[in-house]
Scaffold this motif. Structure first.
Motif, PDB file in Angstrom:
ATOM      1  N   VAL A  42       0.822  -1.091   0.066  1.00  0.00           N
ATOM      2  CA  VAL A  42      -0.156  -0.048   0.117  1.00  0.00           C
ATOM      3  C   VAL A  42       0.935   1.368   0.004  1.00  0.00           C
ATOM      4  O   VAL A  42       0.677   2.017  -0.518  1.00  0.00           O
ATOM      5  N   ASP A  43       2.028   1.141   0.759  1.00  0.00           N
ATOM      6  CA  ASP A  43       2.999   2.325   0.798  1.00  0.00           C
ATOM      7  C   ASP A  43       3.431   2.546  -0.567  1.00  0.00           C
ATOM      8  O   ASP A  43       3.646   3.802  -1.064  1.00  0.00           O
ATOM      9  N   ALA A  44       3.848   1.587  -1.230  1.00  0.00           N
ATOM     10  CA  ALA A  44       4.618   1.597  -2.416  1.00  0.00           C
ATOM     11  C   ALA A  44       3.584   2.116  -3.482  1.00  0.00           C
ATOM     12  O   ALA A  44       3.711   3.004  -4.404  1.00  0.00           O
ATOM     13  N   SER A  45       2.409   1.742  -3.339  1.00  0.00           N
ATOM     14  CA  SER A  45       1.101   2.101  -4.337  1.00  0.00           C
ATOM     15  C   SER A  45       0.882   3.669  -4.094  1.00  0.00           C
ATOM     16  O   SER A  45       1.003   4.381  -5.123  1.00  0.00           O
ATOM     17  N   HIS A  46       0.712   4.111  -2.691  1.00  0.00           N
ATOM     18  CA  HIS A  46       0.759   5.727  -2.526  1.00  0.00           C
ATOM     19  C   HIS A  46       1.811   6.522  -3.271  1.00  0.00           C
ATOM     20  O   HIS A  46       1.565   7.479  -3.955  1.00  0.00           O
ATOM     21  N   ARG A  47       3.046   5.987  -3.088  1.00  0.00           N
ATOM     22  CA  ARG A  47       4.218   6.773  -3.534  1.00  0.00           C
ATOM     23  C   ARG A  47       4.040   6.882  -5.035  1.00  0.00           C
ATOM     24  O   ARG A  47       4.200   7.658  -5.571  1.00  0.00           O
ATOM     25  N   PHE A  48       3.863   5.386  -5.685  1.00  0.00           N
ATOM     26  CA  PHE A  48       3.959   5.500  -6.938  1.00  0.00           C
ATOM     27  C   PHE A  48       2.618   6.260  -7.679  1.00  0.00           C
ATOM     28  O   PHE A  48       2.721   7.129  -8.806  1.00  0.00           O
ATOM     29  N   PHE A  49       1.451   6.260  -7.089  1.00  0.00           N
ATOM     30  CA  PHE A  49       0.420   7.135  -7.734  1.00  0.00           C
ATOM     31  C   PHE A  49       0.866   8.615  -7.453  1.00  0.00           C
ATOM     32  O   PHE A  49       0.552   9.269  -8.643  1.00  0.00           O
ATOM     33  N   THR A  50       1.558   9.043  -6.603  1.00  0.00           N
ATOM     34  CA  THR A  50       1.850  10.542  -6.449  1.00  0.00           C
ATOM     35  C   THR A  50       3.084  10.872  -7.560  1.00  0.00           C
ATOM     36  O   THR A  50       2.789  12.082  -8.134  1.00  0.00           O
ATOM     37  N   GLN A  51       3.890  10.042  -7.709  1.00  0.00           N
ATOM     38  CA  GLN A  51       4.907  10.530  -8.637  1.00  0.00           C
ATOM     39  C   GLN A  51       4.267  10.137  -9.914  1.00  0.00           C
ATOM     40  O   GLN A  51       4.629  11.353 -10.973  1.00  0.00           O
ATOM     41  N   PHE A  52       3.394   9.149 -10.410  1.00  0.00           N
ATOM     42  CA  PHE A  52       2.846   9.169 -11.741  1.00  0.00           C
ATOM     43  C   PHE A  52       1.862  10.320 -12.016  1.00  0.00           C
ATOM     44  O   PHE A  52       2.078  10.914 -12.952  1.00  0.00           O
ATOM     45  N   LEU A  53       1.159  10.554 -10.823  1.00  0.00           N
ATOM     46  CA  LEU A  53       0.101  11.630 -11.232  1.00  0.00           C
ATOM     47  C   LEU A  53       0.887  13.092 -11.433  1.00  0.00           C
ATOM     48  O   LEU A  53       0.711  14.055 -12.238  1.00  0.00           O
ATOM     49  N   SER A  54       2.039  13.334 -10.559  1.00  0.00           N
ATOM     50  CA  SER A  54       2.777  14.539 -10.840  1.00  0.00           C
ATOM     51  C   SER A  54       3.302  14.692 -12.256  1.00  0.00           C
ATOM     52  O   SER A  54       3.289  15.739 -12.981  1.00  0.00           O
ATOM     53  N   GLY A  55       3.848  13.448 -12.865  1.00  0.00           N
ATOM     54  CA  GLY A  55       4.302  13.411 -14.107  1.00  0.00           C
ATOM     55  C   GLY A  55       3.055  13.871 -15.017  1.00  0.00           C
ATOM     56  O   GLY A  55       3.414  14.640 -16.383  1.00  0.00           O
ATOM     57  N   GLN A  56       2.023  13.342 -14.854  1.00  0.00           N
ATOM     58  CA  GLN A  56       0.696  13.378 -15.732  1.00  0.00           C
ATOM     59  C   GLN A  56       0.612  14.872 -15.597  1.00  0.00           C
ATOM     60  O   GLN A  56       0.067  15.742 -16.573  1.00  0.00           O
ATOM     61  N   VAL A  57       0.400  15.520 -14.367  1.00  0.00           N
ATOM     62  CA  VAL A  57      -0.014  16.702 -14.201  1.00  0.00           C
ATOM     63  C   VAL A  57       0.856  17.876 -15.022  1.00  0.00           C
ATOM     64  O   VAL A  57       0.464  18.676 -15.646  1.00  0.00           O
ATOM     65  N   LYS A  58       2.606  17.458 -14.873  1.00  0.00           N
ATOM     66  CA  LYS A  58       3.205  18.427 -15.653  1.00  0.00           C
ATOM     67  C   LYS A  58       3.146  18.234 -17.269  1.00  0.00           C
ATOM     68  O   LYS A  58       3.079  19.233 -17.858  1.00  0.00           O
ATOM     69  N   GLY A  59       2.668  17.281 -17.829  1.00  0.00           N
ATOM     70  CA  GLY A  59       2.499  16.987 -19.117  1.00  0.00           C
ATOM     71  C   GLY A  59       1.259  17.578 -19.382  1.00  0.00           C
ATOM     72  O   GLY A  59       1.118  18.351 -20.588  1.00  0.00           O
ATOM     73  N   LEU A  60       0.244  17.736 -18.670  1.00  0.00           N
ATOM     74  CA  LEU A  60      -1.097  18.556 -18.811  1.00  0.00           C
ATOM     75  C   LEU A  60      -0.742  19.906 -19.076  1.00  0.00           C
ATOM     76  O   LEU A  60      -1.104  20.660 -19.834  1.00  0.00           O
ATOM     77  N   ALA A  61       0.163  20.393 -18.081  1.00  0.00           N
ATOM     78  CA  ALA A  61       0.316  21.669 -18.266  1.00  0.00           C
ATOM     79  C   ALA A  61       1.415  22.240 -19.384  1.00  0.00           C
ATOM     80  O   ALA A  61       1.009  23.396 -20.054  1.00  0.00           O
TER      81      ALA A  61
END
Length: 155
Positions: free
Chosen positions: A113-132
């Protein structure tokens, strides 16, 4: 192409992104395939291409560089912006679930679960940068969204 074809706040796809020379002592920068124009200035344009680690960082493109670029404006509407944001959330959640499954096979449920949470935030951060970078969301909003998702201040 010329600077007069650029619009502040609009996203563009670049078909021939160049490597840009930066200030002396700084490494060269590969312009991203997508960028958002943040300002038009005498002699060039300031753009955000999502390739920066913290905060909103822009790169200055002088007119001579802009004139060499082959680019096209990306169409966006409220409907497509919402769809792009939902796609980013969905793909981040799917990637995080996959990461949790991989970790669960070799560790405890808590570690998974901890790994999943970290991975989600990292992946979403990259997605958000791409959208910007594509002009879907404002780069300043991207920083706020990334800070909310990760809990890490980028200012």
């Amino acid at each position: 192409m010329s600077k007069t074809e650029l619009e502040v706040g609009a996203g563009y796809e670049v078909f021939n992104p160049p490597i840009l020379e930066m200030q002396p002592g700084e490494p060269n920068h590969q312009l991203g395939r997508f960028f958002t124009v943040t300002a038009l200035e005498d002699g060039g344009a300031r753009v955000y291409d999502g390739a920066y680690d913290s905060g909103v960082s822009t790169v200055y493109l002088p007119d001579d560089i802009v004139s060499l670029l082959r680019f096209q404006k990306l169409d966006k509407s409220g409907e497509t912006q919402f769809a792009d944001l939902m796609t980013a959330l969905a793909s981040s959640a799917a990637a995080a679930n996959e990461q949790r499954t991989l970790v669960a096979a070799h560790g405890t449920d808590k570690e998974a679960v901890d790994a999943s949470h970290r991975f989600f935030t990292q992946f979403l951060s990259g997605q958000v940068k791409g959208l910007a970078a594509k002009g879907v969301i404002n780069p300043n909003l991207a920083v706020v969204m990334t800070e909310l998702a990760t809990g890490v201040s980028l200012a």
